[in-house]
Design a protein around this motif. Structure first.
Motif, mmCIF file in Angstrom:
data_model
loop_
_atom_site.group_PDB
_atom_site.id
_atom_site.type_symbol
_atom_site.label_atom_id
_atom_site.label_comp_id
_atom_site.label_asym_id
_atom_site.label_seq_id
_atom_site.Cartn_x
_atom_site.Cartn_y
_atom_site.Cartn_z
ATOM 1 N N TYR A 139 0.826 -1.207 0.000
ATOM 2 C CA TYR A 139 0.000 0.000 0.000
ATOM 3 C C TYR A 139 0.860 1.257 0.000
ATOM 4 O O TYR A 139 1.935 1.269 0.605
ATOM 5 C CB TYR A 139 -0.896 0.022 1.240
ATOM 6 C CG TYR A 139 -2.030 -0.972 1.191
ATOM 7 C CD1 TYR A 139 -3.057 -0.823 0.271
ATOM 8 C CD2 TYR A 139 -2.060 -2.054 2.057
ATOM 9 C CE1 TYR A 139 -4.086 -1.730 0.214
ATOM 10 C CE2 TYR A 139 -3.094 -2.965 2.018
ATOM 11 C CZ TYR A 139 -4.108 -2.804 1.092
ATOM 12 O OH TYR A 139 -5.130 -3.688 1.044
ATOM 13 N N HIS A 150 -6.071 4.857 0.585
ATOM 14 C CA HIS A 150 -7.540 4.731 0.519
ATOM 15 C C HIS A 150 -7.984 3.275 0.388
ATOM 16 O O HIS A 150 -8.931 2.844 1.034
ATOM 17 C CB HIS A 150 -8.083 5.542 -0.670
ATOM 18 C CG HIS A 150 -8.200 6.985 -0.363
ATOM 19 N ND1 HIS A 150 -8.324 7.947 -1.349
ATOM 20 C CD2 HIS A 150 -8.197 7.645 0.800
ATOM 21 C CE1 HIS A 150 -8.400 9.132 -0.781
ATOM 22 N NE2 HIS A 150 -8.317 8.979 0.515
ATOM 23 N N THR A 151 -7.298 2.541 -0.507
ATOM 24 C CA THR A 151 -7.730 1.155 -0.735
ATOM 25 C C THR A 151 -7.530 0.313 0.527
ATOM 26 O O THR A 151 -8.281 -0.614 0.783
ATOM 27 C CB THR A 151 -6.953 0.527 -1.899
ATOM 28 O OG1 THR A 151 -5.566 0.766 -1.708
ATOM 29 C CG2 THR A 151 -7.393 1.103 -3.223
ATOM 30 N N THR A 206 -11.916 7.371 -8.626
ATOM 31 C CA THR A 206 -11.046 7.093 -7.483
ATOM 32 C C THR A 206 -11.587 5.842 -6.795
ATOM 33 O O THR A 206 -12.768 5.532 -6.921
ATOM 34 C CB THR A 206 -11.061 8.256 -6.484
ATOM 35 O OG1 THR A 206 -12.379 8.361 -5.958
ATOM 36 C CG2 THR A 206 -10.676 9.555 -7.165
ATOM 37 N N ASN A 258 -12.222 5.233 -3.738
ATOM 38 C CA ASN A 258 -13.292 5.536 -2.789
ATOM 39 C C ASN A 258 -14.629 5.703 -3.476
ATOM 40 O O ASN A 258 -15.645 5.186 -3.054
ATOM 41 C CB ASN A 258 -12.967 6.828 -2.042
ATOM 42 C CG ASN A 258 -12.326 6.518 -0.706
ATOM 43 O OD1 ASN A 258 -12.614 5.474 -0.132
ATOM 44 N ND2 ASN A 258 -11.469 7.383 -0.252
ATOM 45 N N ARG A 309 -17.975 13.139 -2.357
ATOM 46 C CA ARG A 309 -17.842 11.759 -1.925
ATOM 47 C C ARG A 309 -18.615 11.505 -0.631
ATOM 48 O O ARG A 309 -19.217 10.473 -0.438
ATOM 49 C CB ARG A 309 -16.360 11.441 -1.712
ATOM 50 C CG ARG A 309 -16.037 9.999 -1.787
ATOM 51 C CD ARG A 309 -14.606 9.805 -1.371
ATOM 52 N NE ARG A 309 -14.427 10.127 0.041
ATOM 53 C CZ ARG A 309 -13.317 10.631 0.549
ATOM 54 N NH1 ARG A 309 -12.314 10.911 -0.229
ATOM 55 N NH2 ARG A 309 -13.211 10.863 1.834
ATOM 56 N N ARG A 351 -3.189 2.512 -4.002
ATOM 57 C CA ARG A 351 -3.232 3.859 -3.444
ATOM 58 C C ARG A 351 -4.313 3.981 -2.390
ATOM 59 O O ARG A 351 -5.293 3.286 -2.397
ATOM 60 C CB ARG A 351 -3.454 4.895 -4.545
ATOM 61 C CG ARG A 351 -2.121 5.328 -5.139
ATOM 62 C CD ARG A 351 -2.295 6.440 -6.146
ATOM 63 N NE ARG A 351 -3.002 5.989 -7.331
ATOM 64 C CZ ARG A 351 -4.152 6.520 -7.740
ATOM 65 N NH1 ARG A 351 -4.707 7.494 -7.058
ATOM 66 N NH2 ARG A 351 -4.734 6.067 -8.815
ATOM 67 N N LEU A 371 -7.819 1.363 3.659
ATOM 68 C CA LEU A 371 -8.931 1.667 4.570
ATOM 69 C C LEU A 371 -10.202 0.958 4.093
ATOM 70 O O LEU A 371 -10.952 0.370 4.887
ATOM 71 C CB LEU A 371 -9.147 3.175 4.633
ATOM 72 C CG LEU A 371 -10.209 3.622 5.642
ATOM 73 C CD1 LEU A 371 -9.746 3.278 7.050
ATOM 74 C CD2 LEU A 371 -10.475 5.108 5.524
ATOM 75 N N LEU A 372 -10.426 1.017 2.779
ATOM 76 C CA LEU A 372 -11.620 0.368 2.223
ATOM 77 C C LEU A 372 -11.609 -1.125 2.514
ATOM 78 O O LEU A 372 -12.613 -1.697 2.951
ATOM 79 C CB LEU A 372 -11.673 0.587 0.706
ATOM 80 C CG LEU A 372 -12.270 1.900 0.251
ATOM 81 C CD1 LEU A 372 -12.097 2.054 -1.247
ATOM 82 C CD2 LEU A 372 -13.732 1.953 0.619
ATOM 83 N N ASP A 420 0.683 5.827 -0.026
ATOM 84 C CA ASP A 420 -0.107 6.998 0.305
ATOM 85 C C ASP A 420 -1.083 7.311 -0.830
ATOM 86 O O ASP A 420 -0.693 7.217 -1.983
ATOM 87 C CB ASP A 420 0.873 8.174 0.529
ATOM 88 C CG ASP A 420 0.209 9.303 1.268
ATOM 89 O OD1 ASP A 420 -0.413 9.025 2.307
ATOM 90 O OD2 ASP A 420 0.300 10.440 0.772
#
Lengths: 121, 456
Positions: free
Chosen positions: B181, B186-187, B390, B392, B325, B456, B189-190, B183
């Motif tokens: 991973y 996002h992925t 993106t 997210n 978002r 990312r 956290l998802l 910076d």
């Protein structure tokens, strides 16, 4: 002759649906009808019938309504639904296929068994 | 018929009444069943008295014919597992004192679950550079303990269930540990957010054991999840009081209670609460017996009002929320809550109950959520393309699609049910299949999204 539990269970739903095509009915009368139709060879228990009725009701193949019997008691009547008729038609095809298959084998079997039966007698 | 034995209404009525009471007391038997079976019993009695038996004799024979109450109750209970749920006796062990069985093993599992949370939390509190993977690992370990507990409690086939859990959690752990991973993460956290969703579906299969393929049984699991949630909220409330008092008491004697609270009470409590709540749901089914339908009945109208109010406000002010978002995420949350409430209401519904106002209200709730979704999405449609895909946004959109699809299907089946075209069970099956899809979607977000978006 004792019909095995599995066979009774497997034939219960189509038999029940077919009986309900004769018109709406209730638990006690359905069991009477089964006994009558089978000449007493098929004996349904209440523990088989009522859960089955409730399951078919849940699946929408039969519908039920409460009414008052001649004696003034609450009685639950069951009717077959269009969906139940569709299911019955499908079951009918399946049972016919089983019957045809077995029928052919029975014929062969009879030929094969005849000498033994002759020997026994 | 003058030669017929004189009817003795008092005697036989009394016996039938006692028979009714005994039958009604059994688990899995509803009052309507008793009426139905009484009609059956009296059918036998009528036929037998016609044959010349006295009413008393006829009653005895009829009771024999109807068969043992135990057997009938068990047969009925097997068909109506939801009802059984409410009455807290399982078919396989009808021991009356099931409420305290397995208390000690349960406490063992709870202690392990507590420790599984405690150590990573303590480490993270003491080291500022604790790796993010620690959180994922904690989540997966806790899931594994809960799975082990469910296997033990539900007597699921040990090897198959353990293999499924190990493989799934193992794949999650390995991918999350070794995905490179970068910076802004996002992925990552998802993926972490979707692990509980995928695990919830996996645990459903563990919970159902050999019946995991049977669509109808999944509703039992939904019911389990709903009540688990209620118990967790109750335990959390008590836990809040406990934490508050701990702080107060230790401050009195001049000891800083922060370490005790953050490193011991809270992590141990969170881990243990999950197991205790799961145990309570199974052991005390009767306690929440009437709570699930009541909660569903209270909150369905409230949430419906909320959604209708929001729609009305948008119409009146003419202001459609700014498209970003966060809006997508909030709308997703609304859909999640509505779907959860809807699932809970469906699972709490009585078998074979006639169409009622609560069913219509469900339709209003689902329809309002869908309309809201369409309004907001169409308002955003122009904006979504501008920024590119993106992770997210794509996850939020995909989520939205899955949830809205599930609710749209629900609405369709509800309409069909209200019009008498389809049985309620069709709706139940649709919802269970939606659960599978939601689980599959979560797995995609966990495993496929990170490589898809260059981690990312």
């Amino acid at each position: 002759m004792q019909i095995g539990k599995d066979l009774v269970a497997a034939s219960a739903a189509p038999l029940l649906l077919a009986i309900l095509t004769e018109g709406e009915s209730y638990g006690y009368a359905i069991i009477q009808r089964v006994t009558e139709l089978s000449g007493g060879q098929l004996e349904w228990s209440e523990g088989l019938l009522y859960p089955l009725l409730h399951r078919l009701e849940r699946l929408g193949q039969v519908e039920a309504s409460w009414a008052t019997s001649d004696a003034g008691r609450r009685r639950k009547y069951y009717r077959i639904t269009p969906q139940g008729r569709t299911e019955l038609a499908e079951q009918q095809r399946a049972w016919k296929a089983v019957d045809t298959t077995l029928g052919q084998l029975w014929r062969n079997l009879r030929l094969a068994l005849t000498p033994q039966i002759g020997a026994l007698s | 018929m003058t030669d017929a034995p004189a009817p003795a209404p008092s005697g036989i009525e009394e016996q039938v009444e006692r028979w009714r009471r005994e039958l009604l007391a059994r688990a899995g038997v509803a009052p309507d069943d008793v009426d139905e079976l009484e009609d059956h019993l009296r059918g036998h009695i009528g036929a037998l008295t016609k044959l010349g038996l006295t009413p008393d004799e006829a009653f005895l024979v009829a009771v024999q014919r109807v068969g043992s109450q135990h057997a009938i109750a068990a047969d009925l209970a097997r068909e109506h597992s939801g009802r059984l749920w409410k009455q807290h006796v399982s078919v396989r062990d009808s021991a009356a004192d099931g409420s305290t069985s397995g208390l000690l093993p349960m406490l063992g599992f709870a202690a392990i679950a507590g420790l599984v949370v405690k150590f990573p939390v303590a480490y993270a509190l003491q080291h500022d550079d604790a790796p993010f993977f620690l959180l994922v690992a904690t989540l997966l370990l806790l899931s594994a303990v809960v799975a082990a507990f469910l296997i033990w409690q539900r007597r699921s086939p040990v090897l198959a269930a353990a293999a499924a859990v190990t493989v799934t959690l193992g794949v999650f752990a390995l991918t999350q540990a070794f995905y490179p991973y970068v910076d802004p993460f996002h992925t990552r956290l998802l993926a972490t957010m979707h692990i509980p969703i995928a695990v919830a579906v996996l645990l459903g299969a563990v919970y159902l054991g050999t019946q995991w393929r049977e669509v109808d049984r999944w509703l039992d699991y939904v019911r389990f999840l709903g009540e688990l949630f209620i118990y967790l909220v109750l335990i959390a409330l008590g836990g809040g009081v406990l934490v508050g008092l701990t702080g107060g008491v230790f401050s009195l004697v001049g000891i800083d209670p922060r370490v005790i609270i953050t490193e011991w009470i809270v992590p141990l409590g969170i881990g243990g609460a999950v197991i205790v709540a799961a145990w309570l749901v199974e052991a005390k089914k009767s306690v929440l017996e009437n709570m699930a339908p009541v909660l569903a009945a209270v909150f369905t109208p409230l949430f419906t009002l909320l959604l209708l109010g929001f729609l009305g406000a948008m119409l009146v002010t003419g202001r459609i929320v700014d498209a970003n978002r966060d809006v997508l995420i909030i709308i997703d949350l609304v859909l999640v809550v509505v779907l959860g409430l809807h699932l809970f209401s469906v699972s709490a519904r009585r078998d074979n109950a006639p169409v009622g106002w609560s069913d219509r209200l469900q339709l209003v709730l689902v329809a309002a959520a869908l309309i809201l979704d369409v309004v907001v999405l169409s308002a955003m449609a122009g904006r979504i393309g501008e920024y590119g895909a993106t992770p997210n946004k794509l996850a939020a959109l995909g989520e939205n699609l899955v949830l809205a699809g599930a609710l749209a299907g629900s609405a369709w089946y509800l309409v069909a049910f209200l019009r008498g075209k389809r049985p309620f069970v069709a709706l139940e099956r649709w919802l269970v299949r939606s659960l599978y899809v939601i689980g599959a979607w979560a797995v995609i977000v966990i495993l496929v999204f990170p490589p898809l978006f260059a981690f990312r």
